[in-house]
Design a protein around this motif. Structure first.
Motif, PDB file in Angstrom:
ATOM      1  N   LEU A   5       0.832  -1.202   0.000  1.00 42.31           N
ATOM      2  CA  LEU A   5       0.000   0.000   0.000  1.00 42.31           C
ATOM      3  C   LEU A   5       0.866   1.251   0.000  1.00 42.31           C
ATOM      4  CD1 LEU A   5      -2.807  -1.100   2.479  1.00 42.31           C
ATOM      5  CD2 LEU A   5      -2.910  -1.038  -0.020  1.00 42.31           C
ATOM      6  N   ILE A  15      -5.198   6.020  -2.406  1.00 40.46           N
ATOM      7  CA  ILE A  15      -5.989   4.877  -1.950  1.00 40.46           C
ATOM      8  C   ILE A  15      -7.203   5.390  -1.186  1.00 40.46           C
ATOM      9  CG2 ILE A  15      -6.000   2.816  -0.497  1.00 40.46           C
ATOM     10  CD1 ILE A  15      -2.920   2.696  -0.956  1.00 40.46           C
ATOM     11  N   CYS A  37      -3.086   2.163   6.866  1.00 37.34           N
ATOM     12  CA  CYS A  37      -3.211   1.553   5.540  1.00 37.34           C
ATOM     13  C   CYS A  37      -3.205   2.573   4.401  1.00 37.34           C
ATOM     14  CB  CYS A  37      -4.490   0.712   5.473  1.00 37.34           C
ATOM     15  SG  CYS A  37      -4.481  -0.690   6.609  1.00 37.34           S
ATOM     16  N   LEU A 299      -8.602  -3.941  -0.492  1.00 39.84           N
ATOM     17  CA  LEU A 299      -7.490  -3.231   0.143  1.00 39.84           C
ATOM     18  C   LEU A 299      -6.624  -4.200   0.957  1.00 39.84           C
ATOM     19  CD1 LEU A 299      -7.635   0.222   1.818  1.00 39.84           C
ATOM     20  CD2 LEU A 299      -6.642  -1.670   3.079  1.00 39.84           C
TER      21      LEU A 299
END
Length: 378
Positions: A5, A15, A37, A299
């Protein structure tokens, strides 16, 4: 240890999470995803809200208050969804400020029943912009023919817009045209262009789902070999058109005045066919200056086993064109596909809105009974 990520972020992909609920907000789950994240934005739609309200008691107090005040279902839906989006905007405000207003965005969609009515769409967008009252809001407007002038009008008034339900290259070109018109009008009206932003949500996986079904119906060796090629090729060709528009003479004076390009946003990136890698609609659409909004499962899959291989778009425009030409040679009617996808997408959102209204009607009635009021026998 590898952090896919972080690598995706470093490659220029913003993202965003394609989900929101009051449970996620109250538990701190969204804040955790932002912190851990690399999540820098959130998108919502009627389906997401309908699911959230059907499976949580976090809305009970607000529902009780709305019932006590006699608020009707449509206004209750607006009050509840804007509450969640406002809260999410506050969670992401630090991200918004740190990115100078580029990210940290949260999207809320206009009532999908207005998708073919320009004036009602604009009126609803103004209301949502006012109700949420956060600089990091995006109001989502579907890219229907009636939506295009609504997009231009809202941008002209300084409302930041997420254009949703884009499937076709032609419609995407029209969306970018509406964006340019709106920004030109905003500039003429004296709005600060550095604060006006937009994304164009180009849907991905649903294209493969529809075209794969048509290929399977033919059942030849050639058609089987083309399964799973359409969606990524379509998105790459969309990016090629984006690159052309935002290098044009029309865009240049707006950029010099501080305007920001309307970033492509890859939507519908959850994989629906288990035969495909669960990260394909993320890792095959990597380049600088784009957004990818993902369900949490996608994700997590990217975080767990994604391998970022640098830019997977810009040098593949030619391959994408070849793939789409091959599909046409096999009898795939592109225009019919994208028209059906737009129609089906709107129908799904409208059905979710109706289901949300029904859920709220039931919950408001239950809250009234709990408050001692008699249920209307009719």
């Amino acid at each position: 240890m590898a952090d896919p990520l972080a690598e995706l972020t470093a490659a220029g992909v913003a993202i965003w999470l394609d989900d929101l609920s009051r449970t996620r907000l109250a538990s701190g789950s969204l804040a955790d995803l932002v912190r851990d994240c690399h999540v820098v934005g959130v998108t919502t739609n009627p389906t997401i809200f309908q699911r959230a309200m059907s499976h949580s008691d976090c809305y009970d107090q607000q529902l009780s208050d709305l019932a006590m005040r006699g608020v009707e279902v449509e206004e209750a839906a607006r009050m509840i969804t804007t509450f969640d989006v406002r809260w999410a905007c506050d969670v992401l405000r630090g991200t918004h400020d740190a990115s100078d207003g580029v990210d940290g965005r949260v999207s809320i969609e206009v009532d999908p029943r207005f998708a073919h009515d320009t004036e009602r769409t604009v009126a609803e967008a103004r209301q949502l912009w006012w109700l949420v009252d956060r600089p990091n809001l995006f109001v989502k407007i579907p890219a229907t023919r009636a939506g295009l002038p609504a997009i231009a009008q809202c941008l002209a008034e300084g409302i930041s817009i997420n254009v949703t339900l884009i499937f076709s290259l032609q419609r995407y070109a029209e969306v970018m045209g509406a964006f340019l018109e709106g920004v030109e009008r905003a500039r003429a009206a004296g709005h600060d262009l550095t604060r006006l932003t937009s994304v164009a949500s180009f849907f991905v996986s649903r294209v493969d789902t529809e075209i794969d079904q048509r290929l399977d119906a033919v059942g030849s060796v050639e058609t089987k070999g083309m399964r799973g090629h359409a969606a990524i090729a379509n998105a790459r060709l969309a990016h090629q058109r984006y690159a052309e528009v935002f290098a044009s003479d029309r865009w240049r004076p707006l950029a010099e005045a501080g305007a920001r390009p309307q970033r492509p946003l890859w939507a519908s990136t959850g994989v629906k066919d288990p035969a495909y890698a669960d990260t394909r609609y993320v890792l095959e659409l990597v380049t600088g200056g784009v957004v990818n909004t993902m369900p949490e499962a996608t994700l997590r899959a990217v975080a767990d086993h994604g391998v970022v291989r640098g830019d997977t778009i810009r040098r593949r425009y030619g391959d994408a064109a070849t793939a789409m030409a091959a599909l046409a040679d096999l009898g795939i009617d592109y225009d019919d596909v994208v028209d059906k996808l737009e129609h089906d997408g709107l129908t799904t959102f409208q059905e979710s809105w109706a289901a949300l209204a029904e859920t709220l009607q039931q919950k408001l009635a239950a809250a009234k009974r709990g408050g001692g009021e008699e249920e209307d026998p009719t």
